[in-house]
Each structure stands twice: as C-alpha cells, then as structure tokens.
Design a protein around this motif. Structure first.
Motif, mmCIF file in Angstrom:
data_model
loop_
_atom_site.group_PDB
_atom_site.id
_atom_site.type_symbol
_atom_site.label_atom_id
_atom_site.label_comp_id
_atom_site.label_asym_id
_atom_site.label_seq_id
_atom_site.Cartn_x
_atom_site.Cartn_y
_atom_site.Cartn_z
ATOM 1 N N LYS A 61 -11.983 10.466 1.853
ATOM 2 C CA LYS A 61 -11.386 10.080 3.130
ATOM 3 C C LYS A 61 -9.995 10.697 3.330
ATOM 4 O O LYS A 61 -9.651 11.126 4.421
ATOM 5 C CB LYS A 61 -11.302 8.557 3.212
ATOM 6 C CG LYS A 61 -10.972 8.047 4.576
ATOM 7 C CD LYS A 61 -11.132 6.556 4.630
ATOM 8 C CE LYS A 61 -10.874 6.054 6.027
ATOM 9 N NZ LYS A 61 -11.038 4.618 6.133
ATOM 10 N N TYR A 62 -9.206 10.760 2.247
ATOM 11 C CA TYR A 62 -7.847 11.281 2.414
ATOM 12 C C TYR A 62 -7.840 12.748 2.837
ATOM 13 O O TYR A 62 -6.870 13.222 3.433
ATOM 14 C CB TYR A 62 -7.012 11.066 1.148
ATOM 15 C CG TYR A 62 -7.309 12.020 0.013
ATOM 16 C CD1 TYR A 62 -6.579 13.191 -0.140
ATOM 17 C CD2 TYR A 62 -8.314 11.759 -0.901
ATOM 18 C CE1 TYR A 62 -6.840 14.067 -1.174
ATOM 19 C CE2 TYR A 62 -8.584 12.624 -1.944
ATOM 20 C CZ TYR A 62 -7.841 13.768 -2.074
ATOM 21 O OH TYR A 62 -8.110 14.632 -3.099
ATOM 22 N N LEU A 63 -8.912 13.485 2.568
ATOM 23 C CA LEU A 63 -8.955 14.890 2.976
ATOM 24 C C LEU A 63 -9.296 15.060 4.454
ATOM 25 O O LEU A 63 -9.220 16.167 4.974
ATOM 26 C CB LEU A 63 -9.967 15.651 2.123
ATOM 27 C CG LEU A 63 -9.571 15.847 0.663
ATOM 28 C CD1 LEU A 63 -10.672 16.581 -0.091
ATOM 29 C CD2 LEU A 63 -8.266 16.599 0.555
ATOM 30 N N ALA A 119 6.107 -1.403 -3.731
ATOM 31 C CA ALA A 119 5.910 -2.796 -4.158
ATOM 32 C C ALA A 119 4.814 -3.473 -3.337
ATOM 33 O O ALA A 119 3.958 -4.185 -3.891
ATOM 34 C CB ALA A 119 7.222 -3.566 -4.041
ATOM 35 N N LEU A 120 4.816 -3.243 -2.022
ATOM 36 C CA LEU A 120 3.801 -3.855 -1.173
ATOM 37 C C LEU A 120 2.410 -3.312 -1.478
ATOM 38 O O LEU A 120 1.441 -4.074 -1.557
ATOM 39 C CB LEU A 120 4.144 -3.625 0.306
ATOM 40 C CG LEU A 120 3.176 -4.220 1.328
ATOM 41 C CD1 LEU A 120 3.038 -5.732 1.137
ATOM 42 C CD2 LEU A 120 3.632 -3.900 2.740
ATOM 43 N N ALA A 121 2.302 -2.023 -1.686
ATOM 44 C CA ALA A 121 0.999 -1.427 -2.012
ATOM 45 C C ALA A 121 0.468 -1.995 -3.326
ATOM 46 O O ALA A 121 -0.717 -2.333 -3.434
ATOM 47 C CB ALA A 121 1.112 0.094 -2.099
ATOM 48 N N ARG A 122 1.328 -2.120 -4.324
ATOM 49 C CA ARG A 122 0.903 -2.694 -5.611
ATOM 50 C C ARG A 122 0.466 -4.139 -5.451
ATOM 51 O O ARG A 122 -0.547 -4.569 -6.012
ATOM 52 C CB ARG A 122 2.030 -2.590 -6.631
ATOM 53 C CG ARG A 122 2.245 -1.181 -7.115
ATOM 54 C CD ARG A 122 3.348 -1.106 -8.120
ATOM 55 N NE ARG A 122 3.511 0.273 -8.574
ATOM 56 C CZ ARG A 122 4.567 0.717 -9.211
ATOM 57 N NH1 ARG A 122 5.573 -0.087 -9.503
ATOM 58 N NH2 ARG A 122 4.637 1.980 -9.583
ATOM 59 N N LYS A 123 1.231 -4.917 -4.682
ATOM 60 C CA LYS A 123 0.897 -6.326 -4.463
ATOM 61 C C LYS A 123 -0.461 -6.453 -3.765
ATOM 62 O O LYS A 123 -1.315 -7.249 -4.167
ATOM 63 C CB LYS A 123 1.984 -6.992 -3.622
ATOM 64 C CG LYS A 123 1.709 -8.438 -3.316
ATOM 65 C CD LYS A 123 2.800 -9.041 -2.457
ATOM 66 C CE LYS A 123 2.475 -10.489 -2.211
ATOM 67 N NZ LYS A 123 2.660 -10.882 -0.846
ATOM 68 N N LEU A 124 -0.663 -5.663 -2.712
ATOM 69 C CA LEU A 124 -1.927 -5.728 -1.973
ATOM 70 C C LEU A 124 -3.104 -5.282 -2.840
ATOM 71 O O LEU A 124 -4.194 -5.845 -2.746
ATOM 72 C CB LEU A 124 -1.841 -4.874 -0.708
ATOM 73 C CG LEU A 124 -0.888 -5.403 0.370
ATOM 74 C CD1 LEU A 124 -0.729 -4.376 1.488
ATOM 75 C CD2 LEU A 124 -1.367 -6.730 0.918
ATOM 76 N N GLU A 164 -11.376 0.000 -0.670
ATOM 77 C CA GLU A 164 -10.585 1.173 -1.010
ATOM 78 C C GLU A 164 -9.202 0.780 -1.517
ATOM 79 O O GLU A 164 -8.649 -0.240 -1.127
ATOM 80 C CB GLU A 164 -10.424 2.071 0.220
ATOM 81 C CG GLU A 164 -11.714 2.711 0.654
ATOM 82 C CD GLU A 164 -11.504 3.684 1.803
ATOM 83 O OE1 GLU A 164 -10.372 4.163 1.991
ATOM 84 O OE2 GLU A 164 -12.480 3.950 2.502
ATOM 85 N N ARG A 165 -8.662 1.635 -2.354
ATOM 86 C CA ARG A 165 -7.321 1.448 -2.895
ATOM 87 C C ARG A 165 -6.311 1.598 -1.768
ATOM 88 O O ARG A 165 -6.453 2.432 -0.882
ATOM 89 C CB ARG A 165 -7.077 2.507 -3.966
ATOM 90 C CG ARG A 165 -5.756 2.408 -4.661
ATOM 91 C CD ARG A 165 -5.693 3.371 -5.820
ATOM 92 N NE ARG A 165 -5.785 4.736 -5.391
ATOM 93 C CZ ARG A 165 -4.765 5.593 -5.384
ATOM 94 N NH1 ARG A 165 -3.595 5.215 -5.820
ATOM 95 N NH2 ARG A 165 -4.932 6.825 -4.972
ATOM 96 N N ILE A 166 -5.277 0.785 -1.790
ATOM 97 C CA ILE A 166 -4.229 0.831 -0.776
ATOM 98 C C ILE A 166 -3.050 1.589 -1.355
ATOM 99 O O ILE A 166 -2.539 1.246 -2.420
ATOM 100 C CB ILE A 166 -3.817 -0.592 -0.348
ATOM 101 C CG1 ILE A 166 -5.019 -1.299 0.277
ATOM 102 C CG2 ILE A 166 -2.641 -0.542 0.611
ATOM 103 C CD1 ILE A 166 -4.804 -2.769 0.517
ATOM 104 N N LEU A 203 -0.352 2.354 4.055
ATOM 105 C CA LEU A 203 0.558 1.449 4.763
ATOM 106 C C LEU A 203 1.291 2.165 5.894
ATOM 107 O O LEU A 203 1.476 1.599 6.971
ATOM 108 C CB LEU A 203 1.566 0.849 3.775
ATOM 109 C CG LEU A 203 0.954 -0.030 2.675
ATOM 110 C CD1 LEU A 203 2.032 -0.457 1.691
ATOM 111 C CD2 LEU A 203 0.242 -1.224 3.264
ATOM 112 N N ILE A 204 1.678 3.412 5.667
ATOM 113 C CA ILE A 204 2.348 4.183 6.718
ATOM 114 C C ILE A 204 1.400 4.413 7.887
ATOM 115 O O ILE A 204 1.778 4.259 9.055
ATOM 116 C CB ILE A 204 2.893 5.514 6.157
ATOM 117 C CG1 ILE A 204 4.036 5.235 5.174
ATOM 118 C CG2 ILE A 204 3.358 6.439 7.280
ATOM 119 C CD1 ILE A 204 4.466 6.436 4.361
ATOM 120 N N ARG A 205 0.121 4.751 7.597
ATOM 121 C CA ARG A 205 -0.855 4.946 8.685
ATOM 122 C C ARG A 205 -1.074 3.652 9.457
ATOM 123 O O ARG A 205 -1.170 3.664 10.692
ATOM 124 C CB ARG A 205 -2.179 5.467 8.131
ATOM 125 C CG ARG A 205 -2.161 6.931 7.788
ATOM 126 C CD ARG A 205 -3.545 7.488 7.531
ATOM 127 N NE ARG A 205 -4.243 6.789 6.463
ATOM 128 C CZ ARG A 205 -4.119 7.078 5.166
ATOM 129 N NH1 ARG A 205 -3.322 8.045 4.780
ATOM 130 N NH2 ARG A 205 -4.804 6.409 4.263
#
Length: 109
Positions: free
Chosen positions: A46-48, A67-72, A80-82, A87-89
């Motif tokens: 998906k990232y591609l 920190a937020l990405a790790r917490k989520l 899917e991994r966050i 988060l920016i998208r």
C-alpha cells in the motif's frame, strides 16, 4: 531525464528478483503449467501507491507522532501497522475534510 519514483524502482527490483522463464529444450515439448502451479502475483504494498512528499517537522512534533504511533500500535487488534506517515495522512484528510467538506478517500472503500 526524469527521475523514477520509488515505486517504479521497487517494482523493477522485484521483477529482477523473479526467476527468468525457462526455455524448453528443442527435444522437449513446452508444457503449460497447471492452474494450481501458476505463480501468484503479490499485491503492491500500500505504501508504494502513495506519492512521496517531504514535510519538515519540529522535533517535538516528530517525538509526539512517534509516541502516538507506538501507543496506537500497542492498542490495536490486528490490521495494518500505524506509522508516523499514516498519522500525517490522517491529519491531512481531516484538514481537507474540514476545510473543503470532502470525505476521507480511505473511508469510501
């Protein structure tokens, strides 16, 4: 000469890693592979599918995103991994939906 995008380069590299097709020797008849033996194409990650855009963040913003990405990721149950980019998208989608009243493209399915 135009620069190739990262996705194009990755696809080329993936194509180079695949085994080259074997040619039948003149004495053998070429056999069609059975449908069960046909190689399955892996879907493009998906990232591609995204276009690269650079953005500059303050150190405190980057630390908070990490920190937020790790917490989520710790709290999620599958899927899917966050990442910080995810988060920016999401933030850009929310900004555009608020500003222009457009729906989130990922929610439309």
């Amino acid at each position: 000469m135009k620069r190739k995008r990262l996705a194009e380069l990755v696809r080329e590299e993936a194509g180079a890693l695949e085994a080259p097709p074997q040619e039948a020797s003149p004495k053998e008849e070429p056999q069609a592979p059975a449908p069960a033996e046909a190689p399955k194409e892996r879907p493009t990650p998906k990232y591609l599918t995204y276009v690269r855009k650079e953005c500059r963040l303050r150190p405190d913003q980057l630390d908070a995103l990490t920190a937020l990405a790790r917490k989520l990721n710790r709290e999620r149950k599958g899927g899917e991994r966050i990442t910080e980019n995810t988060l920016i998208r999401w933030a850009v989608d929310l900004l555009l939906a608020t500003k222009f009243g457009t729906p989130n493209p990922e929610e439309q399915g």
